[in-house]
Design an enzyme around this catalytic site. Sequence first.
Site, PDB file in Angstrom:
ATOM      1  N   ASP B 137     -42.771  72.369  30.074  1.00  0.00           N
ATOM      2  CA  ASP B 137     -42.954  71.185  30.744  1.00  0.00           C
ATOM      3  C   ASP B 137     -42.992  71.310  32.373  1.00  0.00           C
ATOM      4  OD1 ASP B 137     -43.165  68.449  30.729  1.00  0.00           O
ATOM      5  OD2 ASP B 137     -40.802  68.043  30.547  1.00  0.00           O
ATOM      6  N   HIS B 144     -42.169  61.134  40.928  1.00  0.00           N
ATOM      7  CA  HIS B 144     -41.132  61.116  39.954  1.00  0.00           C
ATOM      8  C   HIS B 144     -40.056  62.000  40.470  1.00  0.00           C
ATOM      9  CE1 HIS B 144     -39.044  61.568  35.999  1.00  0.00           C
ATOM     10  NE2 HIS B 144     -39.319  62.800  36.033  1.00  0.00           N
ATOM     11  N   ARG B 153     -29.148  63.740  42.870  1.00  0.00           N
ATOM     12  CA  ARG B 153     -28.547  64.424  44.117  1.00  0.00           C
ATOM     13  C   ARG B 153     -29.065  63.729  45.288  1.00  0.00           C
ATOM     14  NH1 ARG B 153     -31.848  67.756  41.251  1.00  0.00           N
ATOM     15  NH2 ARG B 153     -33.527  67.267  42.496  1.00  0.00           N
ATOM     16  N   GLU B 209     -40.547  59.323  28.692  1.00  0.00           N
ATOM     17  CA  GLU B 209     -41.146  60.008  29.956  1.00  0.00           C
ATOM     18  C   GLU B 209     -42.708  60.039  29.609  1.00  0.00           C
ATOM     19  OE1 GLU B 209     -39.583  63.949  31.222  1.00  0.00           O
ATOM     20  OE2 GLU B 209     -38.220  62.798  32.417  1.00  0.00           O
ATOM     21  N   GLN B 250     -28.451  64.888  30.111  1.00  0.00           N
ATOM     22  CA  GLN B 250     -28.920  65.685  31.002  1.00  0.00           C
ATOM     23  C   GLN B 250     -28.121  65.787  32.143  1.00  0.00           C
ATOM     24  OE1 GLN B 250     -33.002  64.266  31.942  1.00  0.00           O
ATOM     25  NE2 GLN B 250     -33.368  65.782  33.184  1.00  0.00           N
TER      26      GLN B 250
END
Lengths: 437, 437
Positions: B137, B144, B153, B209, B250
């Site tokens: 991926d 994005h 972050r 996604e 995640q």
Amino acid sequence: MALNETHDLSLTSWVTSANDSATDFPIQNLPVASFRVAGSEQSFRGGVAIGDQIVDLQQLAEKSIFVGLAQDALLACSQEDLNDFMAMGSQAWSALRLALSKALRSDAPEQDIIASCLVAQTDAEFKLPCTIGDYTDFYTSIYHATSVGKLFRPDNPLLPNYKWVPIGYHGRSSSIDVSGQAFHRPCGQTKAPDATEPSFGPCKRLDYELELGIYLGAGNALGDAIAIDDADKHVFGFCLFNDWSARDMQAWEYQPLGPFLAKNFASTVSPWIVSNEALEPYRVAWSRDENDPQPMAYLESEKNRSEGAIDIQLEVLLETEKMRSEGEQAVQLSQSSFKHSYWTVAQMVAHHSVNGCNLKPGDFFGSGTQSGPTHEEAGSLLELSKGGKEAISLPNGETRTFLNDGDNVIMRGYCHKEGHARIGFGEVTSLVLPAKQ
Amino acid sequence: MALNETHDLSLTSWVTSANDSATDFPIQNLPVASFRVAGSEQSFRGGVAIGDQIVDLQQLAEKSIFVGLAQDALLACSQEDLNDFMAMGSQAWSALRLALSKALRSDAPEQDIIASCLVAQTDAEFKLPCTIGDYTDFYTSIYHATSVGKLFRPDNPLLPNYKWVPIGYHGRSSSIDVSGQAFHRPCGQTKAPDATEPSFGPCKRLDYELELGIYLGAGNALGDAIAIDDADKHVFGFCLFNDWSARDMQAWEYQPLGPFLAKNFASTVSPWIVSNEALEPYRVAWSRDENDPQPMAYLESEKNRSEGAIDIQLEVLLETEKMRSEGEQAVQLSQSSFKHSYWTVAQMVAHHSVNGCNLKPGDFFGSGTQSGPTHEEAGSLLELSKGGKEAISLPNGETRTFLNDGDNVIMRGYCHKEGHARIGFGEVTSLVLPAKQ
């Protein structure tokens, strides 16, 4: 699983090399591989190691001297990829092990027939034992995670999730090959800490990782988690695994989605798969420091506490081009044991599938670099050389921080203790070729 | 590649539904899938879409009306997995495309024979078109990467490597399935920002996604890099790809080795693979902002500059359980285009192999979530709901931050511009089932 007649230390084989106390492959081991006579036009097929010989399982299947599940297993092992055998499950694996154990014992009436199916290991060549669908690399040594973390993130070596999550990531299966793999030093982007821009060229910090490899058996359907106490039934067996790493490429590329080109240029497995059953005598208690978080319910069980760990001795050796040309022996760089792993194999299986992810026959786990508690037990040069800052001196006067072209890295593994047969893994070797440019 | 007679807008087919200007599958498209008559005992086999019909390539191969490479290609397409066809390379793909284009044209003398090989798309069921060995991926939308980076972050949204490295990571191939996939909401560890410890349970931030999927063709040997201008020869074709993501899992697991259980519980592809050749009219120039770093030599070429990007329109729709029960249409959540991608497909191929990593026929790339430059063009709920902070209002009064059980997510894609036939991708749909507990 429990100890049974196949583990009995008093068993000896009519293949006399299997009775040598130093062999990796006594009658109590019986690991499987995919092999053929070297240089022949034969198709590869399953074989079982016994002493310095291999039982050709395709030839043996044709003799039809086994019956029932053991014969079905032999037929599955007659193929070049052992995925179908892996899919048969632990009952079939045990049935074949028991039938072979009986037929290879000193007094076995089948001796003449089996003897006609033997190939000397020195005459054989090997391939990957199965089609590996998906490969996952775990990160189960807290000693490795801490010392590597210090180098990549000095302020924050062990991330807060480490003691809760058996950290793993998906790897590349296409570039996994069997012992004997020779690969070119990879090229890629790297950025020196003081550089304003990255540059492109051959990796300057090429490293090995001393890992255990784990092949999965029957697996689970998508959506079904595997309970921790069922995990062992899904584990087909173990090998040695060298997860080659380009440290300079890794440092530049790994955020935010993990290692990629730093890992996927090559990974090397030993040819023999040692079964979960053969390792039964070497299971040991697993515990978690009382000051650490205890595992969540899906990663916790009495069985995992009492026998979740396995005491497998691992060692890594280096043979440089100079050593080869001067006829010198490879030198040991470090040794460690899988018993130090922060997470067990059962915990890896339970974690990987708890979200419903499906594991398939022939899927492969890397344990992550198995570094032990002391610096000398580190499973990578990154750790041994303290991030490249302290060169290692070799007995012949050479030094290394990372690997040179022409270096051959050798990994060995075995289990041994009083009252039980030595269960060896053989070895995995692989050679670093110069970069292609 | 160049435009040829198969792209000619004036071509029409004797399969009259292919001449409808709204069809995804005019005679200029001819995408391939693996299908069979729904509910039958047939083996799956290759098929090519034309209007609302499918040409059964196994049946057509038996008629032996094609010759040479086109007939060889038909034989490869008679299997349930199209890996052998993918391995044949671009000459064979083009030969089959041309032969089918000729035989499906309004005046084709083969009409009666081909007509006997047609199956209505509404009568068909599909499977994954090939065995996917490895799945990678990528992360090619800078929009994005920036908006997700802000959420994970805040101080450091776009990492320094992003504009140099086509960031990618290895994904899980075993849990990829074809459109129609229904999967259970995954369970796993998550940690709320203010919690001292993680907890276990069903994912609370389930997301889609919006990606493009890319199937690889012949591939390269281990150790051999693919040059950027050779990359297109290795690209078999494109599909729509929904890379399901558990955002709360995640956030807790992804450091330091990347996403794992947050991604590997399910991923869904559309059944039809649109060939690189069919997309030729929609290639557009690719450029890099002059203030950004320009690509390194191995990622740079004139051809990539002049035609590296592809203008594929992508859209995502949501059909909730309430909409289904009340007979309402699915609603569009966003739309975007692949032309915004920061890296081209050729750059992905060149980067992936520059270290010698071998790509194999049937390997699969995800493009990464294709968010466009504006907030409304975001390809995930994480972005549309600004990290779950702002609920999206649906026309029927429902709201969403992340997905509910019973939600069906639909993705569509097409290319269209004046003077060229519409090239459609069909759709990928997939349903969220409640967590299994």
